[in-house]
Design a protein around this motif. Structure first.
Motif, short mmCIF file in Angstrom:
data_model
loop_
_atom_site.label_atom_id
_atom_site.label_comp_id
_atom_site.label_asym_id
_atom_site.label_seq_id
_atom_site.Cartn_x
_atom_site.Cartn_y
_atom_site.Cartn_z
N UNK A 1 27.56 6.58 32.06
CA UNK A 1 27.10 7.78 32.78
C UNK A 1 25.79 7.49 33.51
N UNK A 2 24.91 6.73 32.84
CA UNK A 2 23.64 6.38 33.49
C UNK A 2 23.86 5.40 34.64
N UNK A 3 24.77 4.46 34.46
CA UNK A 3 25.01 3.46 35.50
C UNK A 3 25.74 4.05 36.70
N UNK A 4 26.60 5.04 36.47
CA UNK A 4 27.40 5.61 37.57
C UNK A 4 26.54 6.22 38.66
N UNK A 5 25.38 6.75 38.30
CA UNK A 5 24.51 7.37 39.31
C UNK A 5 23.79 6.33 40.15
N UNK A 6 23.91 5.05 39.74
CA UNK A 6 23.22 3.96 40.44
C UNK A 6 21.71 4.19 40.47
N UNK A 7 21.19 4.77 39.39
CA UNK A 7 19.74 5.02 39.30
C UNK A 7 18.98 3.70 39.28
#
Length: 359
Positions: A176-182
């Motif tokens: 979930x954190x990686x999907x936002x490409x933060x």
């Protein structure tokens, strides 16, 4: 290249008249004096930088202030004093709306307890941050599936959270954190709730992902072995203050004070130290024309022990041009293992107990 993240003299005080408490701390007052007046100083004068692509670990015992510090980095807690700069933007000067925008697109957080929605599928959980951003459904599902595949969950997209093991649920949180490409990941005791074997698998997963993604990561832990394994650099906190920042080798070999030295005394040094950290640099030379076995500064400690056991003289540490950087006598290896008996005994690999505390 400038630092990706900068914390500048951060203070967080809970209680009455926090601004006055900060001034007292700056004048030399300690935590106990403030506590007697009903005020809690959670973080005191914390400063550090995090470089692009670095895993920066903040570690300390329960109550040291590490989680409070993390929550100031993305504005979940407002500092009582000090500044947080991300890509040279002062986050502490932003209004609520601008800060929410930064958190939704540039900074992601992975929590200790997975915080998955039980009524949403694995794919929907991984895509949640993108949904908040208003990304169209087809695009967010595609990006969520890519992130799940990176985290080893390809094929589980339609499953429900209660069908997954604890380690798999934590992988969903990471996806979930990686999907936002933060650009910045904040990880608060993210693996602490997992069983030891699963926890190590997650550490492996993070290190493997980092080779490709090169995210900037601030990782909070109370486990010294985890800090040593993951951190490019480590900040050690005590009673709200950062007492040392350095590499794992710096903290093991050059502790800043007795507290850090005692904190690290039981760590498995053989998993951290290299020839460059333990060599005697006072023995130098222009050229090492030696037919026997030698080491490089990056030679792991365990391998160095094996080389030493085969030689009747100190191990020479050479650079790429075969220049002598220093030597490692057998007695020096024993000293770094904390064995005062003076018997090298073939430098067997030690099995020190893991350094853990209650969260």
């Amino acid at each position: 290249m400038s630092s990706r993240l900068q914390a500048e003299s951060l203070y967080k005080v809970f209680g009455r008249r926090p601004g006055e408490a900060v001034e007292r701390l700056r004048s030399g007052a300690d935590r106990e004096e403030l506590r007697a007046d009903g005020t809690t100083a959670a973080v005191i004068d914390a400063s550090f930088t995090v470089e692009p692509g670095e895993i920066f670990v903040v570690m300390g015992l329960s109550g040291s202030g590490k989680s409070t510090l993390l929550r100031m980095l993305n504005g979940l807690l407002e500092p009582t004093a000090g500044h947080v700069r991300f890509d040279d933007q002062d986050l502490t000067a932003l209004g609520d709306r601008a800060l929410r925008e930064v958190r939704s697109k540039k900074i992601s957080m992975v929590f200790q307890h997975f915080a998955l929605f039980p009524h949403r599928s694995v794919r929907e959980n991984a895509a949640y941050g993108l949904e908040v951003q208003g990304v169209p459904r087809a695009e967010r599902e595609r990006r969520a599936d890519e992130a799940l595949a990176l985290c080893g969950l390809g094929g589980w997209e339609k499953s429900w959270p209660d069908e997954l093991s604890g380690g798999m649920q934590q992988r969903v949180g990471l996806a979930r954190a990686l999907a936002t490409d933060a650009e910045l990941l904040l990880m608060d005791e993210s693996f602490s709730a997992l069983d030891p074997l699963i926890r190590r698998d997650m550490q492996d997963q993070l290190l493997e992902l980092q080779k490709t993604l090169k995210k900037t990561i601030v990782f909070i832990t109370h486990d010294l072995n985890e800090a040593m394994r993951l951190g490019d650099r480590i900040a050690v906190m005590r009673d709200g203050r950062i007492v040392q920042v350095g590499t794992a080798e710096d903290i093991l070999v050059r502790p800043a004070d007795d507290y850090v030295a005692s904190f690290t005394q039981d760590v498995d040094r053989s998993r951290v130290l290299t020839a460059g950290a333990v060599m005697d640099p006072d023995v130098r030379g222009d050229e090492a024309d030696c037919a026997c076995e030698t080491a490089t500064p990056d030679t792991p400690f365990n391998e160095l022990c094996a080389i030493s056991a085969r030689l009747s003289h100190p191990v020479a540490v050479l650079d790429k041009k075969r220049k002598l950087l220093g030597v490692v006598p057998r007695q020096r290896l024993v000293g770094f293992l904390g064995d005062e008996r003076g018997e090298p005994a073939a430098c067997a690999t030690p099995r020190a107990k893991a350094v853990t505390t209650d969260a």
